[in-house]
Design an enzyme around this catalytic site. Sequence first.
Site, PDB file in Angstrom:
ATOM      1  N   SER A   1       1.176 -18.881 -21.634  1.00 60.75           N
ATOM      2  CA  SER A   1       2.532 -19.217 -21.271  1.00 60.75           C
ATOM      3  C   SER A   1       3.417 -19.660 -22.427  1.00 60.75           C
ATOM      4  O   SER A   1       4.636 -19.633 -22.308  1.00 60.75           O
ATOM      5  CB  SER A   1       2.502 -20.327 -20.211  1.00 60.75           C
ATOM      6  OG  SER A   1       1.955 -21.525 -20.756  1.00 60.75           O
TER       7      SER A   1
ATOM      8  N   LYS B   1       7.695 -26.159 -27.159  1.00 58.66           N
ATOM      9  CA  LYS B   1       7.665 -25.509 -25.849  1.00 58.66           C
ATOM     10  C   LYS B   1       8.466 -26.377 -24.874  1.00 58.66           C
ATOM     11  O   LYS B   1       8.384 -27.613 -24.928  1.00 58.66           O
ATOM     12  CB  LYS B   1       6.198 -25.408 -25.409  1.00 58.66           C
ATOM     13  CG  LYS B   1       5.953 -24.658 -24.118  1.00 58.66           C
ATOM     14  CD  LYS B   1       4.447 -24.559 -23.866  1.00 58.66           C
ATOM     15  CE  LYS B   1       4.095 -23.766 -22.627  1.00 58.66           C
ATOM     16  NZ  LYS B   1       2.633 -23.668 -22.418  1.00 58.66           N
TER      17      LYS B   1
ATOM     18  N   SER C   1      -3.024 -20.796 -23.009  1.00 59.04           N
ATOM     19  CA  SER C   1      -1.592 -20.599 -23.287  1.00 59.04           C
ATOM     20  C   SER C   1      -1.141 -20.853 -24.711  1.00 59.04           C
ATOM     21  O   SER C   1       0.010 -20.578 -25.049  1.00 59.04           O
ATOM     22  CB  SER C   1      -0.760 -21.469 -22.356  1.00 59.04           C
ATOM     23  OG  SER C   1      -0.685 -20.852 -21.098  1.00 59.04           O
TER      24      SER C   1
HETATM   25  N1  GLN Z   1      -2.573 -17.990 -18.056  1.00 57.86           N
HETATM   26  C1  GLN Z   1      -3.215 -19.135 -17.478  1.00 57.86           C
HETATM   27  C2  GLN Z   1      -2.496 -19.505 -16.199  1.00 57.86           C
HETATM   28  O1  GLN Z   1      -1.692 -18.766 -15.800  1.00 57.86           O
HETATM   29  C3  GLN Z   1      -3.217 -20.279 -18.450  1.00 57.86           C
HETATM   30  C4  GLN Z   1      -1.922 -20.941 -18.589  1.00 57.86           C
HETATM   31  C5  GLN Z   1      -1.919 -22.071 -19.549  1.00 57.86           C
HETATM   32  O2  GLN Z   1      -2.827 -22.196 -20.380  1.00 57.86           O
HETATM   33  N2  GLN Z   1      -0.929 -22.918 -19.420  1.00 57.86           N
HETATM   34  O3  GLN Z   1      -2.733 -20.487 -15.591  1.00 57.86           O
END
Ligand code: GLN
Length: 491
Positions: A153, A78, A177
């Site tokens: 994400s 990532k 994410s």
């Molecule tokens: N979807 C969650 C957010 O927008 C989690 C994101 C993540 O785990 N990095 O913060």
Amino acid sequence: MLEECTVAEALKLLGKKEISALELTEAALHRVEAVDERIKAFVTVTRNEALATAALVDAKRLSGEEMPPLAGIPMALKDNMCTKGVLTTCSSKILDNFKPPYDATVVELLRDAGTVLLGKTNLDEFAMGSSTENSALFTTRNPWDVERVPGGSSGGSAAAVAADEVCFALGSDTGGSIRQPAAFCGVVGLKPTYGRVSRYGLIAFASSLDQIGPFTKDIWDCALVMNAIAGYDSRDTTSVPLASPDYTAQLLGGVKGLRIGVPKEYFAAGIDRDVRNAVQKALNVLVALGAEAEEISLPHTDYGIPVYYLIAPAEASSNLARYDGVQYGYRAEADNLLEMYKKTRSQGFGSEVKRRIMLGTYALSSGYYDAYYLKALKVRTLIKQDFDEAFKKFDLILTPTAPSTAFPVGTVEDPLTMYLNDICTIPVNLAGLPALSMPCGFVNNLPVGLQLIGKPFAEATILQAAYAYEQHSGLAKKKPVLSGKGVPKDE
Ligand code: GLN
């Protein structure tokens, strides 16, 4: 087809010298060329470096040297993990020219394990989002249906593994994410216990929640990758000085006598009926294999999202203060220093990141700190205590990973609706626990994710149950047929 190999299968072929690391890397690069125009998983493809690393692995093997455990395996990271000299953008304009001067610990560990870095994958800007639509670069597509999101994400890493562009990938999970995109893309994703895998070199979003973990094609591979990345790191002050086990050792243990708690709050309204059914069927399988299941209650579950959306933005607002155009990344032209700061940040950050910075700054400001931030910390403790209580009696907790299957690109416009995607995953981060998502069925040819939550540092127990289920379900073998449909012109 070489690119379809799991890590374990590829290692076997490499070990027997039936294939070379170069062949394996070339197969992966061909696959990227063939499908990534449609999937858009990669921000950067490190083609030359990958070929050079693979050739080096082959030369070592030929000279009879002892090989490290993942020698020659193509993988992706990532794009929020620092890679020395390789662009690391966080899918943000503010870091669009950032080449870190050092490697994250996980990158060092994976290099020492002999892996071949194929490239960096797309994410929601600074890992804030659930669909990769918040990426400042482009939206990644779901390999099961390119009109749909891959989740987020870490959508790029999940899609790259699902589309067989790499053998495995790493993601980061602050509120879901790793697990939610794993669910949407039909692959395995593990968020380890907070402190289990070093976060040194992971670009910080919310430091008390962030954790790095693997995306793999099956459970065995997840254990293999965990063997390479788990462990104490003195450079991460939250890293826990605890020896990590061989994660493959317990895989064949089965589920006989394993006690599974099934929290009723995770099967309530808001969870798609087909998703609920698929998860229920998986539970039935585990029970048929010898596990004991019981309905439980985690009464503070509903507070997970509001608590997270105070704590995560608060921490983010502090972490993101460093992007000021001075030390690295994008710098806007301006007449004086203050204007430069302002312009850099207003031009460099996207709207979701700005929203979080504003929310977080507000929650931390004097006068509101006690009412919002401090209160959120207290409720976080209650959420953790729910789990502590449950784990006195149970070995695992089983839930859906996400309330629905992957949704079409461009259809969730309201941020609050987007936030609800993580309703099943966020409490786990707040409590610092390990949890895994794996495929447990399909609805309209879209994968459904099953979440298994474990006690702190009990990743091996999660993997043991997951392996037993996977052997029975056979779902790890199911692959998306990449449709010929192109990506809409607006991208
Ligand atoms: N979807 C969650 C957010 O927008 C989690 C994101 C993540 O785990 N990095 O913060």
